[in-house]
Design a protein around this motif. Sequence first.
Motif, mmCIF file in Angstrom:
data_model
loop_
_atom_site.group_PDB
_atom_site.id
_atom_site.type_symbol
_atom_site.label_atom_id
_atom_site.label_comp_id
_atom_site.label_asym_id
_atom_site.label_seq_id
_atom_site.Cartn_x
_atom_site.Cartn_y
_atom_site.Cartn_z
ATOM 1 N N UNK A 50 0.791 -1.225 0.000
ATOM 2 C CA UNK A 50 0.000 0.000 0.000
ATOM 3 C C UNK A 50 0.826 1.279 0.000
ATOM 4 N N UNK A 51 2.118 1.159 -0.233
ATOM 5 C CA UNK A 51 2.970 2.347 -0.270
ATOM 6 C C UNK A 51 2.998 2.990 -1.659
ATOM 7 N N UNK A 52 2.419 2.317 -2.623
ATOM 8 C CA UNK A 52 2.269 2.851 -3.975
ATOM 9 C C UNK A 52 0.814 2.612 -4.353
ATOM 10 N N UNK A 53 0.028 3.661 -4.279
ATOM 11 C CA UNK A 53 -1.406 3.529 -4.458
ATOM 12 C C UNK A 53 -1.856 3.615 -5.899
ATOM 13 N N UNK A 54 -3.088 3.217 -6.107
ATOM 14 C CA UNK A 54 -3.699 3.287 -7.439
ATOM 15 C C UNK A 54 -3.677 4.726 -7.931
ATOM 16 N N UNK A 55 -3.254 4.906 -9.147
ATOM 17 C CA UNK A 55 -3.224 6.227 -9.744
ATOM 18 C C UNK A 55 -1.986 7.042 -9.416
ATOM 19 N N UNK A 56 -1.160 6.551 -8.493
ATOM 20 C CA UNK A 56 0.062 7.281 -8.158
ATOM 21 C C UNK A 56 1.086 7.064 -9.275
ATOM 22 N N UNK A 57 1.609 8.132 -9.834
ATOM 23 C CA UNK A 57 2.511 7.961 -10.979
ATOM 24 C C UNK A 57 3.878 7.422 -10.580
ATOM 25 N N UNK A 58 4.401 6.584 -11.442
ATOM 26 C CA UNK A 58 5.774 6.117 -11.314
ATOM 27 C C UNK A 58 6.670 7.125 -12.017
ATOM 28 N N UNK A 59 7.956 7.107 -11.706
ATOM 29 C CA UNK A 59 8.862 7.983 -12.447
ATOM 30 C C UNK A 59 8.877 7.577 -13.923
ATOM 31 N N UNK A 60 9.197 8.515 -14.788
ATOM 32 C CA UNK A 60 9.344 8.167 -16.197
ATOM 33 C C UNK A 60 10.481 7.161 -16.325
ATOM 34 N N UNK A 61 10.479 6.419 -17.410
ATOM 35 C CA UNK A 61 11.537 5.420 -17.604
ATOM 36 C C UNK A 61 12.906 6.093 -17.657
ATOM 37 N N UNK A 62 12.982 7.233 -18.307
ATOM 38 C CA UNK A 62 14.262 7.945 -18.397
ATOM 39 C C UNK A 62 14.717 8.438 -17.024
ATOM 40 N N UNK A 63 13.798 9.038 -16.270
ATOM 41 C CA UNK A 63 14.153 9.578 -14.957
ATOM 42 C C UNK A 63 14.588 8.465 -14.010
ATOM 43 N N UNK A 64 13.879 7.345 -14.020
ATOM 44 C CA UNK A 64 14.234 6.246 -13.112
ATOM 45 C C UNK A 64 15.568 5.634 -13.508
#
Length: 83
Positions: free
Chosen positions: A33-47
């Motif tokens: 539950x530390x990454x919720x629905x709709x919470x954006x992930x970093x872009x592939x380039x940024x990560x």
Amino acid sequence: MTSQAVTWLVLDRPQGDLEGQLCRAIRERVRAGRLGAGEPLPSTRALALSLGIARSTVVQAYERLRAEGYVCLLYTSPSPRDR
């Protein structure tokens, strides 16, 4: 998340399988539950930049998580003013 450094993820390079480690870390965050629905992930380039790994590794990990139903991917391109 923004393009800032990802502090919750540390990869163990000697262990190998960076894609698998990335998938496991994101799965665990979703399950806990530390990454919720709709919470954006970093872009592939940024990560990739933040972790010092190839962008293709991040793309493959995100695609695997999408196939498993953990994430929904939205591909966007920078707007002209961001270029």
